[in-house]
Design a protein around this motif. Sequence first.
Motif, PDB file in Angstrom:
ATOM      1  N   ASP A  44       0.819  -1.206   0.036  1.00  8.82           N
ATOM      2  CA  ASP A  44       0.093   0.047   0.044  1.00  8.82           C
ATOM      3  C   ASP A  44       0.830   1.239  -0.012  1.00  8.82           C
ATOM      4  N   ALA A  45       1.029   1.745  -1.311  1.00  8.22           N
ATOM      5  CA  ALA A  45       2.013   3.036  -1.282  1.00  8.22           C
ATOM      6  C   ALA A  45       1.363   4.015  -2.132  1.00  8.22           C
ATOM      7  N   ASP A  46       1.755   5.176  -1.980  1.00  8.25           N
ATOM      8  CA  ASP A  46       1.081   6.214  -2.721  1.00  8.25           C
ATOM      9  C   ASP A  46       1.691   6.223  -4.475  1.00  8.25           C
ATOM     10  N   PHE A  47       2.851   5.825  -4.484  1.00 12.02           N
ATOM     11  CA  PHE A  47       3.453   5.738  -5.972  1.00 12.02           C
ATOM     12  C   PHE A  47       4.269   4.845  -6.192  1.00 12.02           C
TER      13      PHE A  47
ATOM     14  N   LEU B 199      -0.995   1.206  -8.943  1.00  8.65           N
ATOM     15  CA  LEU B 199      -0.432   2.488  -8.407  1.00  8.65           C
ATOM     16  C   LEU B 199       0.065   3.279  -9.499  1.00  8.65           C
TER      17      LEU B 199
ATOM     18  N   LYS C 183       5.112  10.879   1.931  1.00 13.99           N
ATOM     19  CA  LYS C 183       4.732  10.124   0.981  1.00 13.99           C
ATOM     20  C   LYS C 183       5.049   8.639   1.410  1.00 13.99           C
ATOM     21  N   ARG C 184       4.253   7.624   1.117  1.00  8.51           N
ATOM     22  CA  ARG C 184       4.767   6.295   0.891  1.00  8.51           C
ATOM     23  C   ARG C 184       5.284   5.602  -0.212  1.00  8.51           C
TER      24      ARG C 184
END
Length: 467
Positions: A279-282, A303, A345-346
């Motif tokens: 689960d990441a932002d990009f 993503l 950010k992740r």
Amino acid sequence: MKKEYCGLFGIYNHAEAARMAYFGLYAQQHRGQESAGIATWDGTAIREQRGMGLVPEVFNERHLGKELKGRVAIGHIRYSTTGASLIRNAQPFLARIGGLSIALGHNGNLVNTLELRQELESEGSIFQTTIDSEIFIHLIAKNLGKMTLEEAIIAACGRVKGAYSLLILANNKLFAIKDPNGFRPLALGRVGDSYVLASETCAFDLLEAEFMRPIEPGEMLVIEDKCVRSYQICEPHPRRQCIFELIYFARPDSIVFDETVYNCRKAMGMRLAQEAPVDADFVMPFPDSGIYSAVGYSQASGLPFETAMIRNHYVGRTFIQPSQDMRDFSVRVKINPVKSMIKGKRLLIVDDSIVRGTTIRTRVKKLRELGAREIHMRVTCPPIRFPCFYGIDFSSKGELIAAYNAIDEIARFIGLDSLHYITIEGLLSAVSHPSDYCLACFTGDYPIPPPGQGGKLCLENPVALSW
């Protein structure tokens, strides 16, 4: 950082053979940045120009337009895997045997060099270089008075063990030879009435040449008087093509081992998304080698893909190294983060490999300093635990972070929230013929036993990471 091995180019029957060789090498510059050389046959003698540095640094208009005359040429770009980085070790290697002039270019590494060199020296051979490629010349010379040139080359190949793709210019004949396992790529093409040979097909694209086919393992092509003859010079061996060509070395627009490199790298990224979702932002790559796998991961995971690291394309091989108190400078000058993309950010980083871990650690530290909330990493090759003896520059276990450390320890050392390497099964799912590839750097199962070793290399004397 991995260092490339070598690139080869050859052309037969072209009015601008030297200039075509120049562009063929230029297209493959990523394969070697220490030295470059071109040899041509002018109808009477072999002419050559070799030098240290990049292709445009070694050749000028005087070389290409006036000095390197002839309709046949071979070229070589080198990164040293054996032999020091010296002008005398630059290739093509030249020799004169009786009335025969020979120029030889070699991509790969031999594993029985020391044994053969000692034997040849005891019989009176005098070596001019420290490279294993010179072994071929002495073995050919040893037999040339007793057999034809073709037979002498075949006999020489029968004595060596290891990885080799060879181009040999002998007077007006051009030879292309591949070792029985096919470790290194070499392909045949055609432009007009001229035949061309190259390590990668991206060289053909630049010259608008037609890709005809790869040279097969254990095959020798002889091009003479516009005629191409093919010989199978040994009994069939299991194919053991270098998987790192597809992971890292080859240009993404090349066809290598009958695989489109771009598609393979995307497939590796897609498989990583299946094996280790996060689960990441990009998704972001470390440019340039991680870009195409990151695209695959992004497409498979949904993503967004962002290039939050920007590469400086104008940093060359001769960039002045910083002093010890600025030891991280050489890492920062090559790629730089987009600061506004990082804070809070992740991040999910996709890269092709981790060898020593020090460069990636420096980059991850910088991302932390810029405020990244989470940093995850996915790698498109399995852990590299064993040295390569066939031409890649990780030749000792002590250099390999994965040789003695568990994945969670590596993640802690680099500063990651999570780390996943693609499985061997996942990697092989990205290629058309999984059984054709050498995986020794992952498994320790060597197709040709290295000197003083059996077929399986074991890990000994573990070295702990230090923070």
